[in-house]
Every structure is written in C-alpha cells, then in structure tokens.
Design a protein around this motif. Structure first.
Motif, PDB file in Angstrom:
ATOM      1  N   ASN A   1       0.834  -1.203   0.000  1.00  4.60           N
ATOM      2  CA  ASN A   1       0.000   0.000   0.000  1.00  4.60           C
ATOM      3  C   ASN A   1       0.868   1.253   0.000  1.00  4.60           C
ATOM      4  N   GLY A   2       1.903   1.243   0.855  1.00  3.34           N
ATOM      5  CA  GLY A   2       2.803   2.385   0.930  1.00  3.34           C
ATOM      6  C   GLY A   2       3.533   2.625  -0.382  1.00  3.34           C
TER       7      GLY A   2
ATOM      8  N   ILE B   1       4.426   5.799  -5.299  1.00  8.83           N
ATOM      9  CA  ILE B   1       4.570   5.981  -6.744  1.00  8.83           C
ATOM     10  C   ILE B   1       3.548   6.992  -7.262  1.00  8.83           C
ATOM     11  N   TYR B   2       2.306   6.854  -6.781  1.00  5.40           N
ATOM     12  CA  TYR B   2       1.248   7.795  -7.183  1.00  5.40           C
ATOM     13  C   TYR B   2       1.643   9.223  -6.800  1.00  5.40           C
TER      14      TYR B   2
ATOM     15  N   SER C   1       6.153   2.894   3.597  1.00  6.60           N
ATOM     16  CA  SER C   1       6.939   1.899   2.869  1.00  6.60           C
ATOM     17  C   SER C   1       8.122   1.422   3.710  1.00  6.60           C
ATOM     18  N   LEU C   2       8.778   2.367   4.391  1.00  6.35           N
ATOM     19  CA  LEU C   2       9.911   2.017   5.247  1.00  6.35           C
ATOM     20  C   LEU C   2       9.463   1.163   6.430  1.00  6.35           C
ATOM     21  N   PHE C   3       8.329   1.535   7.048  1.00  6.72           N
ATOM     22  CA  PHE C   3       7.799   0.747   8.160  1.00  6.72           C
ATOM     23  C   PHE C   3       7.467  -0.678   7.702  1.00  6.72           C
ATOM     24  N   GLY C   4       6.847  -0.782   6.520  1.00  5.70           N
ATOM     25  CA  GLY C   4       6.496  -2.093   5.989  1.00  5.70           C
ATOM     26  C   GLY C   4       7.726  -2.916   5.674  1.00  5.70           C
TER      27      GLY C   4
END
Length: 205
Positions: free
Chosen positions: A147-148, A153-154, A171-174
């Motif tokens: 999701n991140g 990208i969006y 994204s980093l957390f994921g």
C-alpha cells in the motif's frame, strides 16, 4: 473478524485501530474533494471504499460487543463526526483557496496516516525479544508495504507531498516489518501453545 463472528464475541480484541482508520479515510476523502485538492479522483474512490470497509468492521464490533464497549465505540465515532464537521466548517469558511485547504487537510492526513502505518510496529519489540514472528501477521505487513509503495509511486507521479511523506514512511515501516519477518522466520516455534498465542495477539492489538 471471522473469529469474532464465529465466536459471537469480541473477547479482548480492540476496535481502536478500525475507528482510527475510519477517521483517516474520512480525512483523505475530504482531501481529495475538488474544492480542496482538485484532480484527486483516485484518492476519493479508494479511501471511500476503505471507509465502507472500516465501517463494516465497526458494525461487527457493535453487534458483538458488551454494552460498555459499545458505548466507548459510539463515543469515539461521535467525537470523529464532530471533529470532521468542525474541520469542514473551518476549512470551507475561513480558507478560500484550494492551496490553503490542501495544506491544512494534507498536514492532518500526514499525521493520521503515519499513526496508522506505525501502529503495527508495537508488536516488533515482542518479535525481537521472543525471536518469533508467530504473532506478527505476515499478510498485514505485506499489505502495508505494498500500500505504501503504490501510494508513494502515485505521489511521485502527481508530485503531491502530502501523500508522498506518510506513504514514504509507510513503505519504510512495511520494509522493516518484512525484514524482521525474514530474520526470525526460521527461529519461530510454529507449534507453540495456542492459548499463549491468543494472549499475545490480544495484547498486541
């Protein structure tokens, strides 16, 4: 949710993450409105779907919760509605440009989105101490990461900093969660007692 419906009881599961995510979706839907941030149709539609899904989860909690928990959930929902009404009133009354409106709502979205992404990190301490990922759901970590990345990208394509910042951190957390999962997967005792598993899962929630 399947466990709650099957057992016809919320037991010790918490509704807080779903109530918080509901507010997060409401904020992003408002952010994506043409009079706040034009050309954000995807933001509105996707978070609108998220709003419906979270609302369905909360309804399940209300159906299977005891009276005391129902009151807490309803109070939290009332506070969220009042907050949104006040926010919409202030935004539409005192801010007369989409730039100013985008800044206010965007900053609030950043705060709530980071909180949403960071919430699963509460279980990481337990993962490191026990060297076990049995109580850290892989699908949730993977979903958060994907999701991140997609929203990152969006945001880069649209050059939208309010979407870029929280989803970059998301994204980093994921990635951190998936890295820990890969690190401790082999040391995990998958046959551990189910009762202990339930207790840890509930405390993590």
């Amino acid at each position: 949710m399947a466990t709650i419906v099957k057992g016809k009881s919320v037991q010790e599961f918490k509704s807080d993450p779903y109530v918080a995510t509901l507010l997060n979706c409401m904020l992003w839907v408002f952010y994506g409105m043409p009079f706040v941030h034009p050309d954000s149709l995807l933001v509105v539609t996707i978070n609108g779907c998220g709003f419906v899904i979270e609302l369905a989860y909360i309804v399940i909690f209300l159906i299977y919760s005891p009276a005391s928990k129902k009151k807490r959930i309803l109070l939290a929902l009332l506070i969220e509605v009042v907050f949104m009404v006040i926010l919409i009133f202030i935004t539409m009354t005192f801010l007369h440009s989409t730039k100013a409106r985008s800044m206010l709502i965007g900053l609030l979205c950043i705060v709530f989105n980071i909180i949403m992404y960071a919430s699963p990190l509460t279980v990481l301490k337990m993962v490191i101490m026990t060297k076990s990922v049995k109580y850290m759901p892989f699908t949730l970590s993977l979903a958060n990461f994907c999701n991140g990345v997609v929203w990152l990208i969006y945001a880069l394509l649209k050059l939208d900093p309010y979407i870029l910042v929280p989803n970059g951190l998301g994204s980093l957390f994921g990635m951190l969660q998936l890295g820990l999962y890969a690190t401790y997967y082999t040391s995990t005792n998958w046959d551990e007692d189910d009762t202990k598993r339930s207790e840890v899962e509930l405390s993590g929630t």
